[in-house]
Design an enzyme around this catalytic site. Structure first.
Site, PDB file in Angstrom:
ATOM      1  N   CYS A   1      12.006 -23.466  42.573  1.00 61.55           N
ATOM      2  CA  CYS A   1      12.969 -22.445  42.796  1.00 61.55           C
ATOM      3  C   CYS A   1      13.503 -22.319  44.505  1.00 61.55           C
ATOM      4  O   CYS A   1      14.439 -22.528  44.938  1.00 61.55           O
ATOM      5  CB  CYS A   1      12.845 -20.499  42.668  1.00 61.55           C
TER       6      CYS A   1
ATOM      7  N   ASP B   1      21.238 -17.673  43.811  1.00 64.09           N
ATOM      8  CA  ASP B   1      20.117 -17.676  42.851  1.00 64.09           C
ATOM      9  C   ASP B   1      19.685 -18.879  42.406  1.00 64.09           C
ATOM     10  O   ASP B   1      20.765 -19.635  41.226  1.00 64.09           O
ATOM     11  CB  ASP B   1      20.698 -16.192  41.370  1.00 64.09           C
TER      12      ASP B   1
ATOM     13  N   HIS C   1      18.139 -20.446  40.197  1.00 72.72           N
ATOM     14  CA  HIS C   1      17.238 -19.793  39.034  1.00 72.72           C
ATOM     15  C   HIS C   1      18.118 -19.860  37.552  1.00 72.72           C
ATOM     16  O   HIS C   1      17.952 -19.985  37.355  1.00 72.72           O
ATOM     17  CB  HIS C   1      16.184 -18.413  38.807  1.00 72.72           C
TER      18      HIS C   1
END
Lengths: 425, 452
Positions: free
Chosen positions: B285, B409, B411
């Site tokens: 990440c 994000d 992820h």
């Protein structure tokens, strides 16, 4: 199922006359237009007599037939082509078929070796052979696929009819040609110029092929019928416009030493005929573009063939391309053939060639010489008057919203942007 | 004189320059001639701007408003090239782009004289180049085609003049330096501006030219507007690399009492798990957040190098002595400090580090974050707990202290589906409770170099 040939009555009369006149085999060409569903034959032309063949009456001269076909092709406007070969003889059918097969392949090979355009997927690749037996008066019609060296004869229908091309459509335009080709800087021999010109013509032909074609001022969808909405059996004339842009292939930029240049500048009249069986817009475009390419290529070729016989190649000179002259075919309809008249020739020479090559009797009044004017060599160089506008740096207009942004992405023509500069050494 | 020297001599001579100028003049007259045609891409519309703005199809007249042209443009979901039905009329009332192609008509009414073949035998040089012309005009929807054509012709003529100047300026030796036109979107009210550079000349060599442009357009001299990477990307052109750009722009931003919006400035690409056939699910990440930041610096024109891969990131850390050689190819996490180090090593970018000892403190960092987006405008990488994210902006109220964070994000493991990414909040606004309230966080705030 086999192909079906619809043939003008006049062809029947012509072939009958040949049957009666000649002793020994007579060969000739069949001229017309092929389409997916049907084929149309408009003319038949006997192979001209050469001095040798009158003596050896019985043999068929393959080279003579194919050379004749090559020259006749140059005299056919768009939409007309050599569809095949006929033979009038009393020989056995099987031998004749072999001869005919050899002839159509020879004709096809010679003609296609000169073409500057790429074959299209929807081109018909069958050639027709016609055997008229003088003894039995039977006609046997067969086709061969000339793109397949192993093809065998297939039967085809041969039907005479009157007014086959009486309501054919004509598409035409007058087009500017502006070619500039550099010559290599080592010995500028004649072959070099020929080769360079041919390559330059190929590039130009590709541009024409990928150009946009407007018919009667409109861009029609490819598959739309050209004659839709028109009254049937009325002769249609369409005028075409051709627009080009070389944006797809960006040719590599080049700076090279050269020994000079060759340019072809002027205008040509292009014409194509379309059968009347619901022709599509894309057919009109294809046939017209091919005519544009072949009329320029043929004339350049003719000029080079003439030049080969004359002397000094190492000089600056200007040569006039011959102008195109049309002559109607003696059938009901708009169909014409054409010839090229050099500036030192008169109309009688054109008439002679029409007789010799196309076995056509024409009078001066029949000829249409109004489509192109004879080129004249003048002393003035080509200087364009530049009109450079003084553009004021304008303030961008204040908009409350950016409504429409028009973006133009353009690649200008390599020949238009080409610059030739001279060395004063 | 050897041939080589002769070549050099010729190519720099006055004669050459005159010939080149003459050629450009002839190009300008071609563009102003009746044979010049503007073709609307993907449509049957053709306009002759110098022939009283004659157009086909015949429904189009010189006074037709430009927005009507839209109806003729064939989109992918259409069969024919005809007019769209009235029902499907475009909902777009604001900006839209119409692409045109410049064409030349070869045909004209005859009869004309047959061609002449001219052969010139003389030692010379032959130069052939394709000029990639590219013009843009911005006009109102209801402005007529006639007006648009006038503006376009002006732009084309001016561009030919610019290209002539650039070609003559950069003539050196036997190589051809071809001009290149780029469009840049400047802050209102200047709008779109077109500049002619030379192909193959890198940004670093064009600094003087950029300085002049900044002066000419009265732009600040501490941020780039005219680097190649700053070139305007037209909305109807897809990006070739397939990454999504600025997914946050489709979001509805939250409103807080007296709240103001502070967002990342410029363009970034969304980098996340599983992209580039790299399975970094569970450990990558921070790498992805770093890639997003690198993409920002590249697309704003500060760096030319492409977004680094995981391996390249790891190698950079080894090179600066931060990690052992065995780090390369491993699946080890990195944090903000490593992100700062890599940005410095690979891109020459300095970053500030902000530390909060617990997540709940982030709610009070509104002023710092707002200032960062105001002055630097770069994406922020935040790492803490076991997660890394990218902060693209904040909505912050100075009076109430309320704050929301715009989070990208890394992820996300799916495809580049803008709808999905925004619907499911992979790019979305989060409240202060998004953070682990007890974990400590490090934020890496990249600093924008003060260059043009």
């Amino acid at each position: 199922m086999g192909r079906g040939y619809i043939v003008e009555d006049t062809v029947e009369r012509y072939l009958s006359k040949l049957c009666e006149q000649q002793a020994g085999p007579v060969t000739g060409l069949l001229i017309g237009q092929s389409s997916a569903q049907r084929d149309f034959v408009v003319m038949a032309i006997r192979t001209p007599q050469s001095e040798e063949s009158t003596a050896a009456g019985n043999s068929v001269d393959k080279e003579l037939v194919s050379e004749h076909a090559r020259q006749v092709s140059r005299m056919l406007p768009g939409g007309l082509s050599v569809l095949g070969v006929f033979i009038i003889t009393d020989t056995d059918a099987k031998d004749t078929l072999t001869t005919l097969r050899q002839l159509v392949f020879a004709v096809e090979n010679l003609i296609s070796s000169e073409l500057l355009w790429n074959p299209a997927d929807d081109d018909v690749t069958d050639s027709v052979t016609l055997h008229v037996n003088t003894k039995t008066r039977k006609t046997v019609c067969r086709t061969f696929d000339v793109k397949d060296p192993k093809s065998t004869a297939r039967p085809a229908d041969w039907k005479y009819q009157s007014g086959v091309c009486s309501s054919w459509a004509t598409v035409s335009c007058c087009l500017n040609v502006n070619l500039l080709v550099p010559l290599p800087h080592n010995k500028t021999s004649a072959e070099n110029m020929d080769r360079c010109l041919k390559e330059g013509l190929k590039v130009w032909a590709n541009q024409i092929e990928s150009g946009v074609c407007l018919i009667d001022g409109k861009k029609l969808p490819e598959d739309s019928e050209l004659t839709a909405g028109q009254r049937r059996n009325v002769r249609q004339m369409y005028s075409a416009q051709l627009l080009i842009t070389p944006d797809d292939q960006r040719l590599p930029d080049v700076v090279q030493l050269c020994g000079g240049s060759v340019s072809v500048r002027g205008a040509i009249h292009s014409r194509a005929f379309l059968h009347s069986n619901k022709p599509k817009a894309k057919l009109a475009e294809k046939l017209l573009k091919r005519d544009v390419v072949s009329t320029v290529a043929s004339r350049v070729q003719m000029l080079l063939e003439e030049e080969d016989q004359s002397g000094d190649k190492q000089q600056t000179e200007q040569l006039c391309l011959p102008r195109r002259v049309f002559c109607p075919v003696k059938v009901n309809g708009p169909v014409c053939v054409c010839d090229y008249q050099f500036s030192d020739e008169g109309l009688p020479e054109v008439i002679d060639r029409l007789k010799e090559m196309l076995d056509m009797d024409a009078a001066e009044e029949d000829l249409d010489t109004r489509q192109e004017m004879t080129a004249e060599v003048t002393e003035s160089s080509v200087t364009t008057e530049p009109t450079v506008e003084t553009v004021k740096a304008s303030e961008p207009k204040k908009n409350n919203y950016i409504g429409v942004a028009m973006a133009t992405a353009v690649a200008l023509l390599a020949t238009a942007a080409s610059m030739l500069y001279l060395n004063d050494i | 004189l050897s041939t080589g020297n002769t070549v050099m001599k010729i190519l720099n001579s006055q004669l050459t320059r005159r010939v080149i100028s003459r050629t450009f003049e002839s190009l300008r007259s071609q563009v102003q001639s009746e044979s010049c045609v503007l073709a609307v891409c993907d449509s049957p519309v053709f306009i002759w701007p110098n022939k009283s703005v004659h157009a086909t199809p015949e429904e189009i007249t010189p006074n037709t408003p430009c927005e009507d042209i839209q109806q003729w443009i064939q989109t992918d979901d259409q069969e024919s090239a005809g007019k769209r039905s009235a029902k499907k009329k475009s909902k777009k009332s604001s900006s839209s782009v119409i692409n045109l192609r410049l064409m030349m008509e070869l045909t004209q009414p005859g009869p004309l004289s047959a061609p002449i073949l001219s052969k010139t035998v003389q030692r010379s040089h032959f130069l052939a180049a394709t000029l990639p012309m590219d013009c843009v005009v911005c006009i109102g929807c209801s402005d007529t085609i006639k007006y648009a054509c006038e503006r376009l012709l002006e732009a084309l003529t001016r561009q030919l003049c610019d290209m002539e100047k650039v070609t003559l300026q950069h003539m050196r030796g036997p190589t051809v330096l071809v001009p290149e036109a780029l469009h840049f979107l400047l802050p209102e009210p200047k709008g779109l501006v077109t500049v002619v550079y030379t192909e193959g000349v890198s940004d670093s060599q064009l600094e003087t030219q950029r300085k002049e442009l900044h002066q000419q357009f009265e732009l600040p001299d501490d941020r780039p507007y005219f680097r190649r990477a700053n070139a305007y990307h037209f909305p109807n052109e897809p990006y070739k690399d397939g990454y999504l750009r600025n997914p946050h722009v489709v979001l509805t931003h939250p409103t807080l009492d007296n709240g103001k919006l502070y967002l990342v400035q410029g363009i970034y690409s969304y980098h996340h798990y599983m992209q580039d056939r790299m399975d970094d699910n569970g450990w990558g990440c921070a790498y992805r957040s770093l890639q997003t930041i690198c993409s920002w610096f590249q697309q704003q024109g500060y760096v030319e190098r492409s977004v680094p891969t995981h391996k390249e990131i790891q190698q950079a850390l080894v090179d600066v002595g931060d990690k052992q050689a065995s780090f390369v190819g491993s699946r080890q996490w990195i944090g903000s400090i490593e992100v700062q180090a890599v940005l410095n090593q690979l891109l020459g970018i300095t970053s500030k580090i902000m530390f909060v000892s617990q997540g709940s403190e982030l709610a009070s960092k509104g002023r710092e974050l707002a200032n960062h987006f105001l002055t630097e405008g770069t994406p922020i990488m935040i790492g803490g707990g076991v997660l890394a994210h990218t902060i693209l902006g904040v909505t912050w109220s100075e009076t109430t202290g309320q704050i929301r964070y715009l989070i990208l994000d890394p992820h996300y493991t799916g495809a580049e589906d803008l709808q999905l990414i925004t619907d499911k909040g992979w790019c979305g606004w989060k409240g202060p409770d998004f953070w682990d309230q007890t974990a400590y966080y490090n934020l890496c705030l990249p600093q924008r170099p003060k260059v043009i």
